[in-house]
Design an enzyme around this catalytic site. Structure first.
Site, PDB file in Angstrom:
ATOM      1  N   VAL A  11       7.678   3.996  11.077  1.00  6.52           N
ATOM      2  CA  VAL A  11       8.309   5.065  11.851  1.00  6.52           C
ATOM      3  C   VAL A  11       9.189   4.471  12.953  1.00  6.52           C
ATOM      4  O   VAL A  11      10.374   4.784  13.062  1.00  6.52           O
ATOM      5  CB  VAL A  11       7.230   6.002  12.441  1.00  6.52           C
ATOM      6  N   LYS A  35       6.475 -11.616  15.887  1.00  6.88           N
ATOM      7  CA  LYS A  35       7.131 -10.514  15.170  1.00  6.88           C
ATOM      8  C   LYS A  35       8.449 -10.134  15.857  1.00  6.88           C
ATOM      9  O   LYS A  35       9.447  -9.854  15.188  1.00  6.88           O
ATOM     10  CB  LYS A  35       6.212  -9.289  15.097  1.00  6.88           C
ATOM     11  N   GLU A 152       7.185  12.767  12.889  1.00  2.48           N
ATOM     12  CA  GLU A 152       8.101  12.183  11.900  1.00  2.48           C
ATOM     13  C   GLU A 152       7.590  12.524  10.503  1.00  2.48           C
ATOM     14  O   GLU A 152       6.389  12.528  10.270  1.00  2.48           O
ATOM     15  CB  GLU A 152       8.088  10.654  12.125  1.00  2.48           C
ATOM     16  N   GLU A 156       7.370   6.306   3.113  1.00  3.64           N
ATOM     17  CA  GLU A 156       7.679   4.905   2.815  1.00  3.64           C
ATOM     18  C   GLU A 156       8.409   4.846   1.478  1.00  3.64           C
ATOM     19  O   GLU A 156       8.121   5.624   0.569  1.00  3.64           O
ATOM     20  CB  GLU A 156       6.393   4.086   2.752  1.00  3.64           C
ATOM     21  N   MET A 251       2.778  17.516  -6.963  1.00  2.05           N
ATOM     22  CA  MET A 251       1.620  17.878  -7.785  1.00  2.05           C
ATOM     23  C   MET A 251       1.572  16.934  -8.974  1.00  2.05           C
ATOM     24  O   MET A 251       1.257  17.350 -10.082  1.00  2.05           O
ATOM     25  CB  MET A 251       1.708  19.323  -8.238  1.00  2.05           C
ATOM     26  N   GLY A 258      -2.918   7.336  -1.684  1.00  2.44           N
ATOM     27  CA  GLY A 258      -3.316   6.280  -0.744  1.00  2.44           C
ATOM     28  C   GLY A 258      -2.305   6.212   0.378  1.00  2.44           C
ATOM     29  O   GLY A 258      -1.637   7.192   0.685  1.00  2.44           O
ATOM     30  N   CYS A 261      -1.203   7.198   5.643  1.00  2.50           N
ATOM     31  CA  CYS A 261      -1.086   8.527   6.264  1.00  2.50           C
ATOM     32  C   CYS A 261      -2.059   9.561   5.710  1.00  2.50           C
ATOM     33  O   CYS A 261      -2.884  10.082   6.456  1.00  2.50           O
ATOM     34  CB  CYS A 261       0.346   9.021   6.125  1.00  2.50           C
ATOM     35  N   LYS A 264      -5.863   8.826   6.228  1.00  2.60           N
ATOM     36  CA  LYS A 264      -6.169   8.821   7.668  1.00  2.60           C
ATOM     37  C   LYS A 264      -6.045  10.233   8.267  1.00  2.60           C
ATOM     38  O   LYS A 264      -6.897  10.666   9.042  1.00  2.60           O
ATOM     39  CB  LYS A 264      -5.192   7.855   8.356  1.00  2.60           C
ATOM     40  N   ARG A 326      -2.090  -0.373   2.179  1.00  2.00           N
ATOM     41  CA  ARG A 326      -3.146   0.275   2.956  1.00  2.00           C
ATOM     42  C   ARG A 326      -3.714   1.467   2.163  1.00  2.00           C
ATOM     43  O   ARG A 326      -2.973   2.317   1.717  1.00  2.00           O
ATOM     44  CB  ARG A 326      -2.611   0.734   4.314  1.00  2.00           C
TER      45      ARG A 326
HETATM   46  C1  UGA Z   1       3.505  10.738   3.735  1.00  4.66           C
HETATM   47  C2  UGA Z   1       4.305  12.049   3.803  1.00  4.66           C
HETATM   48  O1  UGA Z   1       4.854  12.353   2.518  1.00  4.66           O
HETATM   49  C3  UGA Z   1       5.438  11.945   4.829  1.00  4.66           C
HETATM   50  O2  UGA Z   1       6.120  13.198   4.941  1.00  4.66           O
HETATM   51  C4  UGA Z   1       4.851  11.563   6.196  1.00  4.66           C
HETATM   52  O3  UGA Z   1       5.871  11.380   7.167  1.00  4.66           O
HETATM   53  C5  UGA Z   1       4.070  10.245   6.051  1.00  4.66           C
HETATM   54  O4  UGA Z   1       3.034  10.413   5.051  1.00  4.66           O
HETATM   55  C6  UGA Z   1       3.472   9.915   7.399  1.00  4.66           C
HETATM   56  O5  UGA Z   1       2.597  10.666   7.851  1.00  4.66           O
HETATM   57  O6  UGA Z   1       3.945   8.989   8.062  1.00  4.66           O
HETATM   58  P1  UGA Z   1       3.856   8.357   2.541  1.00  4.66           P
HETATM   59  O7  UGA Z   1       2.387   8.182   2.765  1.00  4.66           O
HETATM   60  O8  UGA Z   1       4.788   7.289   2.975  1.00  4.66           O
HETATM   61  O9  UGA Z   1       4.382   9.715   3.258  1.00  4.66           O
HETATM   62  O10 UGA Z   1       4.113   8.538   0.959  1.00  4.66           O
HETATM   63  P2  UGA Z   1       4.004   9.766  -0.065  1.00  4.66           P
HETATM   64  O11 UGA Z   1       5.218   9.767  -0.894  1.00  4.66           O
HETATM   65  O12 UGA Z   1       3.674  11.022   0.617  1.00  4.66           O
HETATM   66  O13 UGA Z   1       2.778   9.322  -1.003  1.00  4.66           O
HETATM   67  C7  UGA Z   1       1.438   9.250  -0.512  1.00  4.66           C
HETATM   68  C8  UGA Z   1       0.471   9.031  -1.651  1.00  4.66           C
HETATM   69  O14 UGA Z   1       0.371  10.195  -2.469  1.00  4.66           O
HETATM   70  C9  UGA Z   1       0.856   7.893  -2.610  1.00  4.66           C
HETATM   71  O15 UGA Z   1      -0.290   7.144  -2.941  1.00  4.66           O
HETATM   72  C10 UGA Z   1       1.387   8.608  -3.839  1.00  4.66           C
HETATM   73  O16 UGA Z   1       1.228   7.870  -5.027  1.00  4.66           O
HETATM   74  C11 UGA Z   1       0.519   9.844  -3.841  1.00  4.66           C
HETATM   75  N1  UGA Z   1       1.131  10.992  -4.557  1.00  4.66           N
HETATM   76  C12 UGA Z   1       2.249  11.568  -4.087  1.00  4.66           C
HETATM   77  C13 UGA Z   1       0.503  11.489  -5.704  1.00  4.66           C
HETATM   78  O17 UGA Z   1      -0.542  10.965  -6.154  1.00  4.66           O
HETATM   79  N2  UGA Z   1       1.059  12.577  -6.331  1.00  4.66           N
HETATM   80  C14 UGA Z   1       2.189  13.188  -5.869  1.00  4.66           C
HETATM   81  O18 UGA Z   1       2.622  14.185  -6.487  1.00  4.66           O
HETATM   82  C15 UGA Z   1       2.798  12.661  -4.735  1.00  4.66           C
END
Ligand code: UGA
Length: 433
Positions: A11, A35, A152, A156, A251, A258, A261, A264, A326
């Site tokens: 972020v 860093k 935010e 990622e 979905m 994982g 975010c 947690k 993570r």
């Molecule tokens: C998530 C949110 O999508 C962001 O909007 C938010 O800003 C961020 O957390 C945060 O709080 O900082 P992120 O964890 O980077 O973003 O990635 P995602 O694309 O959301 O994926 C999270 C997990 O869900 C991954 O393991 C992904 O494989 C899984 N996922 C996602 C599924 O299993 N199915 C889906 O349909 C979508």
């Protein structure tokens, strides 16, 4: 404007680079000198598509500066963003110690008549009010602060695009001054504006992540029904998703969610609910289904691969286009398979060295996906990187000792896999043999 970001994770660093690119002078404060030096030299530390280029561009233009000192950046900034981590404590609560520690340092270094302090870290309701108290208690006389919460929503892997094109920009504050300055700062960014109070802004972030995690767990739950009934989860969810009230996005069933975010934030929202004496059954179930999704997939492999102990694993990061591991489902699956004495040949386009730091010599590491497959008895896909979607399936079949593929992200077409002669196990669809 002159702005400071405290924290240079996904972020902090991405948003700092984006705001520098708009022409602002941006300071980034971190506490590890090694860093900070790497960042000064254009190494973003994290793997995020496009970030290195954006960082170098703004370093060359002298718009972004890195330091571990607070005095100059805080003294000259119009807006200070707190973007430090809020990792889960052992009991699931968000650990806010770093947020409060940096708030103290900010207040001691304020110089401007008015400074806006805005929190981008994901924090429980009431945290910004506590930050405001700390700032007001310690700030020098004749300086003023106005506090805001600007959560935010970037993901990622697509962090720069998401920062520039969010669905909404949320600005929560009780101060009109803070709202106006933050509106001005966000002018070049797309998306609807949601101007609200501090507590609502804080809860919007948790609600968004918990809702997305709920959609994923719901899709995974339906995949369990499909496996038992012979239905095809992709067909079911495609049809259900055509209902505009539901939608198909987020979905995708799989081996579980994982990252730093969802796990947690769902845990933290449960803790917030418990502290408020609320029933958190729904959120508890979201977590439980996610755990079952990981376990079911590992169990499927263990049950099928009796006696065949060499596996190739593709995809270790928690999602594609990142090196972040993570809470990655891969950690659970690798450990479960190692317990069962499997020998694992692993490949990931970006996350191998992070996995190596955790697992060391327990795994066999490859730089080439096909080399990992050679002499393995089956291929297991845990992350849907594009290069896996386009893989040469005939080559995989010729390299594997047995033509078996376990697909934890449903990236291949069962009919095609059957036609090629694979035994193909995916999520919520009948195996082809
Ligand atoms: C998530 C949110 O999508 C962001 O909007 C938010 O800003 C961020 O957390 C945060 O709080 O900082 P992120 O964890 O980077 O973003 O990635 P995602 O694309 O959301 O994926 C999270 C997990 O869900 C991954 O393991 C992904 O494989 C899984 N996922 C996602 C599924 O299993 N199915 C889906 O349909 C979508």
């Amino acid at each position: 404007m002159t702005i400071t970001f405290i924290g240079h994770g996904y972020v902090g660093l991405v948003t700092a680079c984006v705001f520098a690119d708009f022409g602002n002078k941006v300071w980034v404060i971190g506490h590890t000198p090694e860093k900070i030096n790497r960042l000064k030299n254009g190494d973003p530390i994290i793997y995020e598509p496009g970030l290195k280029e954006l960082l170098l561009k703004n370093l060359n233009a002298k718009r972004i500066h890195f330091t571990s000192e607070y005095t100059t950046p805080i003294g000259e900034s119009d807006v200070v963003f707190i973007a430090v981590g809020t990792p889960p404590k052992k009991n699931g609560e968000a650990d806010l110690s770093t947020v409060f520690a940096v708030a103290e340092k900010v207040s001691q270094n304020l110089e401007k008549k008015i400074t806006i302090v805005s929190c981008k870290s994901t924090v429980p309701v009431g945290t910004n009010a506590r930050i405001e108290k700390i700032l007001n208690k310690l700030k020098p006389k004749k300086t003023h602060v106005a506090v805001a919460s600007c959560p935010e929503f970037l993901r990622e892997g697509t962090a720069i695009y998401d920062s520039l094109n969010p669905d909404r920009v949320v600005i929560g504050s009780d101060s009109d001054r803070a709202k106006n300055i933050l509106m001005q700062l966000h002018k070049p960014i797309d998306g609807k504006r949601v101007i609200t109070d501090l507590a609502s802004a804080e809860l919007i972030k948790y609600t968004s992540n918990a809702m997305l995690a709920t959609k994923i767990s719901f899709a995974n739950l339906i995949s369990f029904y499909c496996e038992k009934t012979g239905a095809d989860v992709e067909k079911v969810l495609d049809a259900v998703g055509l209902d505009k009230r539901i939608g198909r996005i987020f979905m995708d069933p799989g081996v579980g969610y994982g990252g730093s975010c969802f796990p947690k934030d769902v845990k933290a929202l449960i803790k917030i609910g418990q502290a408020l004496n609320l029933d958190t059954t729904l959120l508890d179930a979201v977590e439980r289904v996610n755990a079952i999704a990981k376990e079911n997939f590992a169990r499927k492999i263990i049950d099928v691969m009796k006696g065949e102990k060499n596996l190739a694993i593709w995809g270790l990061s928690f999602k594609p286009n990142t090196d972040d591991i993570r809470e990655a489902p891969s950690l659970f699956v690798l450990n479960r398979l190692l317990e069962q004495k499997f020998s694992l040949s692993v490949y990931d386009p970006a996350a191998t060295s992070n996995i190596n730091n955790l697992f060391g010599s327990k795994l066999i590491y490859f730089d080439d996906p096909y080399e990992a497959v050679k002499n393995s008895s089956a291929l297991v896909v845990l992350t849907e990187w594009n290069e896996f979607k386009q893989a040469d399936l005939r080559k995989i079949k010729s390299l594997l000792k047995k033509p078996i593929v376990f697909d934890g992200r449903n990236i291949y077409d069962p009919a095609l896999m059957k036609g090629l002669g694979f035994s193909y196990y995916s999520i919520g669809r009948q195996p082809t043999r």
